[in-house]
Write a protein that holds these residues in place. Structure first.
Motif, PDB file in Angstrom:
ATOM      1  N   VAL A  23       4.962  -7.416  -5.450  1.00  0.00           N
ATOM      2  CA  VAL A  23       3.796  -8.063  -6.033  1.00  0.00           C
ATOM      3  C   VAL A  23       3.431  -7.346  -7.341  1.00  0.00           C
ATOM      4  O   VAL A  23       3.265  -6.122  -7.336  1.00  0.00           O
ATOM      5  CB  VAL A  23       2.598  -8.035  -5.059  1.00  0.00           C
ATOM      6  N   PRO A  24       3.317  -8.114  -8.456  1.00  0.00           N
ATOM      7  CA  PRO A  24       3.698  -9.511  -8.650  1.00  0.00           C
ATOM      8  C   PRO A  24       5.201  -9.707  -8.465  1.00  0.00           C
ATOM      9  O   PRO A  24       5.972  -8.746  -8.503  1.00  0.00           O
ATOM     10  CB  PRO A  24       3.276  -9.803 -10.086  1.00  0.00           C
ATOM     11  N   ALA A  25       5.617 -10.965  -8.318  1.00  0.00           N
ATOM     12  CA  ALA A  25       7.029 -11.242  -8.086  1.00  0.00           C
ATOM     13  C   ALA A  25       7.885 -10.842  -9.282  1.00  0.00           C
ATOM     14  O   ALA A  25       9.033 -10.425  -9.110  1.00  0.00           O
ATOM     15  CB  ALA A  25       7.215 -12.729  -7.764  1.00  0.00           C
ATOM     16  N   GLN A  26       7.332 -10.960 -10.496  1.00  0.00           N
ATOM     17  CA  GLN A  26       8.017 -10.522 -11.706  1.00  0.00           C
ATOM     18  C   GLN A  26       7.337  -9.262 -12.231  1.00  0.00           C
ATOM     19  O   GLN A  26       6.125  -9.173 -12.260  1.00  0.00           O
ATOM     20  CB  GLN A  26       7.963 -11.625 -12.775  1.00  0.00           C
ATOM     21  N   ASN A  27       8.143  -8.282 -12.639  1.00  0.00           N
ATOM     22  CA  ASN A  27       7.593  -7.008 -13.122  1.00  0.00           C
ATOM     23  C   ASN A  27       6.593  -6.442 -12.121  1.00  0.00           C
ATOM     24  O   ASN A  27       5.425  -6.190 -12.441  1.00  0.00           O
ATOM     25  CB  ASN A  27       6.934  -7.210 -14.498  1.00  0.00           C
ATOM     26  N   PRO A  28       7.022  -6.198 -10.862  1.00  0.00           N
ATOM     27  CA  PRO A  28       6.084  -5.830  -9.787  1.00  0.00           C
ATOM     28  C   PRO A  28       5.466  -4.458  -9.974  1.00  0.00           C
ATOM     29  O   PRO A  28       6.047  -3.553 -10.574  1.00  0.00           O
ATOM     30  CB  PRO A  28       6.962  -5.876  -8.530  1.00  0.00           C
ATOM     31  N   VAL A  29       4.280  -4.313  -9.413  1.00  0.00           N
ATOM     32  CA  VAL A  29       3.551  -3.048  -9.403  1.00  0.00           C
ATOM     33  C   VAL A  29       3.634  -2.389  -8.024  1.00  0.00           C
ATOM     34  O   VAL A  29       3.638  -1.166  -7.915  1.00  0.00           O
ATOM     35  CB  VAL A  29       2.072  -3.279  -9.802  1.00  0.00           C
ATOM     36  N   VAL A  30       3.718  -3.185  -6.965  1.00  0.00           N
ATOM     37  CA  VAL A  30       3.770  -2.662  -5.592  1.00  0.00           C
ATOM     38  C   VAL A  30       4.880  -3.346  -4.821  1.00  0.00           C
ATOM     39  O   VAL A  30       5.035  -4.573  -4.896  1.00  0.00           O
ATOM     40  CB  VAL A  30       2.435  -2.882  -4.838  1.00  0.00           C
ATOM     41  N   ARG A  31       5.657  -2.563  -4.073  1.00  0.00           N
ATOM     42  CA  ARG A  31       6.519  -3.127  -3.039  1.00  0.00           C
ATOM     43  C   ARG A  31       5.869  -2.860  -1.683  1.00  0.00           C
ATOM     44  O   ARG A  31       5.600  -1.714  -1.323  1.00  0.00           O
ATOM     45  CB  ARG A  31       7.923  -2.536  -3.053  1.00  0.00           C
ATOM     46  N   PHE A  32       5.636  -3.936  -0.945  1.00  0.00           N
ATOM     47  CA  PHE A  32       5.111  -3.849   0.412  1.00  0.00           C
ATOM     48  C   PHE A  32       6.272  -3.975   1.396  1.00  0.00           C
ATOM     49  O   PHE A  32       7.085  -4.898   1.293  1.00  0.00           O
ATOM     50  CB  PHE A  32       4.106  -4.968   0.674  1.00  0.00           C
ATOM     51  N   ILE A  33       6.328  -3.053   2.358  1.00  0.00           N
ATOM     52  CA  ILE A  33       7.360  -3.056   3.387  1.00  0.00           C
ATOM     53  C   ILE A  33       6.661  -3.004   4.730  1.00  0.00           C
ATOM     54  O   ILE A  33       5.971  -2.023   5.044  1.00  0.00           O
ATOM     55  CB  ILE A  33       8.314  -1.846   3.229  1.00  0.00           C
ATOM     56  N   LEU A  34       6.778  -4.056   5.528  1.00  0.00           N
ATOM     57  CA  LEU A  34       6.095  -4.156   6.817  1.00  0.00           C
ATOM     58  C   LEU A  34       7.127  -4.104   7.943  1.00  0.00           C
ATOM     59  O   LEU A  34       8.083  -4.889   7.943  1.00  0.00           O
ATOM     60  CB  LEU A  34       5.287  -5.445   6.893  1.00  0.00           C
ATOM     61  N   VAL A  35       6.921  -3.188   8.900  1.00  0.00           N
ATOM     62  CA  VAL A  35       7.902  -2.952   9.955  1.00  0.00           C
ATOM     63  C   VAL A  35       7.197  -2.835  11.306  1.00  0.00           C
ATOM     64  O   VAL A  35       5.965  -2.750  11.380  1.00  0.00           O
ATOM     65  CB  VAL A  35       8.727  -1.683   9.661  1.00  0.00           C
ATOM     66  N   SER A  36       7.980  -2.792  12.393  1.00  0.00           N
ATOM     67  CA  SER A  36       7.396  -2.824  13.747  1.00  0.00           C
ATOM     68  C   SER A  36       8.008  -1.792  14.690  1.00  0.00           C
ATOM     69  O   SER A  36       8.505  -2.127  15.766  1.00  0.00           O
ATOM     70  CB  SER A  36       7.563  -4.226  14.349  1.00  0.00           C
ATOM     71  N   PRO A  37       7.966  -0.489  14.338  1.00  0.00           N
ATOM     72  CA  PRO A  37       8.445   0.520  15.280  1.00  0.00           C
ATOM     73  C   PRO A  37       7.426   0.755  16.406  1.00  0.00           C
ATOM     74  O   PRO A  37       6.226   0.550  16.227  1.00  0.00           O
ATOM     75  CB  PRO A  37       8.575   1.768  14.405  1.00  0.00           C
ATOM     76  N   GLY A  38       7.933   1.167  17.572  1.00  0.00           N
ATOM     77  CA  GLY A  38       7.055   1.564  18.671  1.00  0.00           C
ATOM     78  C   GLY A  38       6.341   0.435  19.365  1.00  0.00           C
ATOM     79  O   GLY A  38       5.314   0.653  20.017  1.00  0.00           O
ATOM     80  N   ILE A  39       6.853  -0.801  19.278  1.00  0.00           N
ATOM     81  CA  ILE A  39       6.194  -1.969  19.864  1.00  0.00           C
ATOM     82  C   ILE A  39       7.165  -2.700  20.780  1.00  0.00           C
ATOM     83  O   ILE A  39       8.332  -2.913  20.426  1.00  0.00           O
ATOM     84  CB  ILE A  39       5.688  -2.920  18.762  1.00  0.00           C
TER      85      ILE A  39
END
Length: 370
Positions: free
Chosen positions: A170-186
């Motif tokens: 985010v933003p898709a072009q020239n991004p400022v943040v990469r968000f990585i969502l994961v599900s360990p321990g569930i």
């Protein structure tokens, strides 16, 4: 000697001049048309109303390339009055997206009611982005697949399995943040997902982090339901090895829920006097920076925001991990429901805890790029 014009000739010339004048006046721009009145429900540019009746975030809130990213995050929500108060806070902050860090309705069959509660306050088009918690992962207290259907992904360029393991820039072009969502321990219907060292999901997460750095994306934020460090009710459910991998790769911010407290660590690092982070103990060498203004690359900040609406847990001050934390709030210490608000630019990540109506606890911290 020229002949003089008679009455008919003079009248003809006068008519021509009059017609020319009318033609020229028609070509002049008239007064501007009044702006159309907004249709009912159209967001306006006026200041957001009070939290008692917030307007949904504007549908055109998506950031332009390279512009600051403004998001909120919280987990453990429910469908109670407390949840509605927190959603009202989010609406008033008007972020570009929200990370919902798991545990949504706490009861099977309430998926649609939960989704309707969210969209009534934030709007149908708002990116209310999901990652599963343990209450809906196995279908016992809800079904993550049903939540994904009524609160689908709204961000362009997403990769992975939305609701379980996904990433997006985010933003898709020239991004400022990469968000990585994961599900360990569930636990899921077929058992827990494998995030052990060098497993497929471990490598997927590590590659997503490395790829963000190779593309010079300024900030990397990892979100998951379960924390490792905690002074609430739970032990390291996210996994010791997985947590140390996030630190070793210098993830900037790790967000979680699960424990119904707010807790935010100092900046933590491994190496030197801290070979690795060991849960249920404390090693001073793992503290990279202990003030509220930190520098990127020195370590990782962990924040648990399990105060999205449900009942709170106690803070256990006697826990040896307590010395890793810069700020804590729970049922027995500065209790508060609320959300974490984060603003990220190319140079700085600034975060603060914003309490819901009736609470006063607050926290803030910044991480600046070198």
């Amino acid at each position: 000697m020229a002949r003089s014009l008679g009455k008919r000739g003079k009248a003809g010339i006068g008519a021509c001049l009059l017609g020319l004048a009318l033609l020229l006046s028609a070509c002049q721009p008239g007064p501007p048309e009044p702006s159309p009145r907004p249709s009912p429900g159209t967001p306006s540019s006026s200041p957001a109303p009070s939290s008692s009746s917030p307007a949904p975030p504007s549908s055109d809130a998506a950031p332009a390339p390279g512009e600051p990213v403004h998001f909120t995050a919280q987990g453990d929500i429910g469908v109670s009055t407390g949840a509605k108060k927190v959603l009202d806070v989010v609406a008033g902050l008007n972020p570009q997206l929200n990370l919902a860090l798991g545990d949504f309705a706490y009861k099977a069959g309430l998926e649609r009611q939960f989704c309707d509660m969210v969209t009534a306050r934030l709007g149908e088009d708002f990116p209310y982005q999901l990652v599963t918690g343990n209450h809906e992962s196995d279908g016992h207290d809800g079904d993550i697949e049903k939540f994904v259907q009524c609160l689908p992904n709204k961000l362009p360029g997403i990769q992975g399995e939305y609701g379980t393991q996904w990433r997006v820039d985010v933003p898709a072009q020239n991004p400022v943040v990469r968000f990585i969502l994961v599900s360990p321990g569930i636990d899921f219907r077929d058992g827990p997902l494998d995030y052990s060292r060098d497993s497929e999901r471990w490598r997927w997460t590590a590659d997503a982090i490395d790829d963000a750095k190779s593309q010079n994306i300024p900030w990397t934020v990892v979100g998951m339901h379960t924390p490792c460090l905690s002074i609430g009710n739970y032990d390291c459910q996210a996994g010791q090895d997985f947590t140390n991998m996030l630190i070793e790769k210098k993830v900037d911010l790790v967000l979680s829920g699960h424990d119904h407290v707010y807790q935010r660590t100092h900046q933590l690092s491994t190496g030197g006097d801290c070979a690795e982070l060991v849960p249920a103990s404390f090693t001073s060498g793992c503290l990279a920076d202990t003030d509220g203004s930190m520098v990127q690359g020195s370590g990782t900040v962990f924040a648990t925001v399990g105060v999205g609406g449900v009942g709170l847990y106690n803070v256990h001050a006697e826990d040896p991990e307590m010395q890793y934390f810069a700020s804590t709030s729970g049922k027995n210490q500065d209790p508060a429901l609320g959300t974490l608000e984060v603003r990220a630019t190319a140079d700085e990540l600034a975060a603060r805890f914003v309490p819901a109506d009736g609470y006063t606890f607050s926290d803030s911290f910044t991480v600046r790029r070198r």
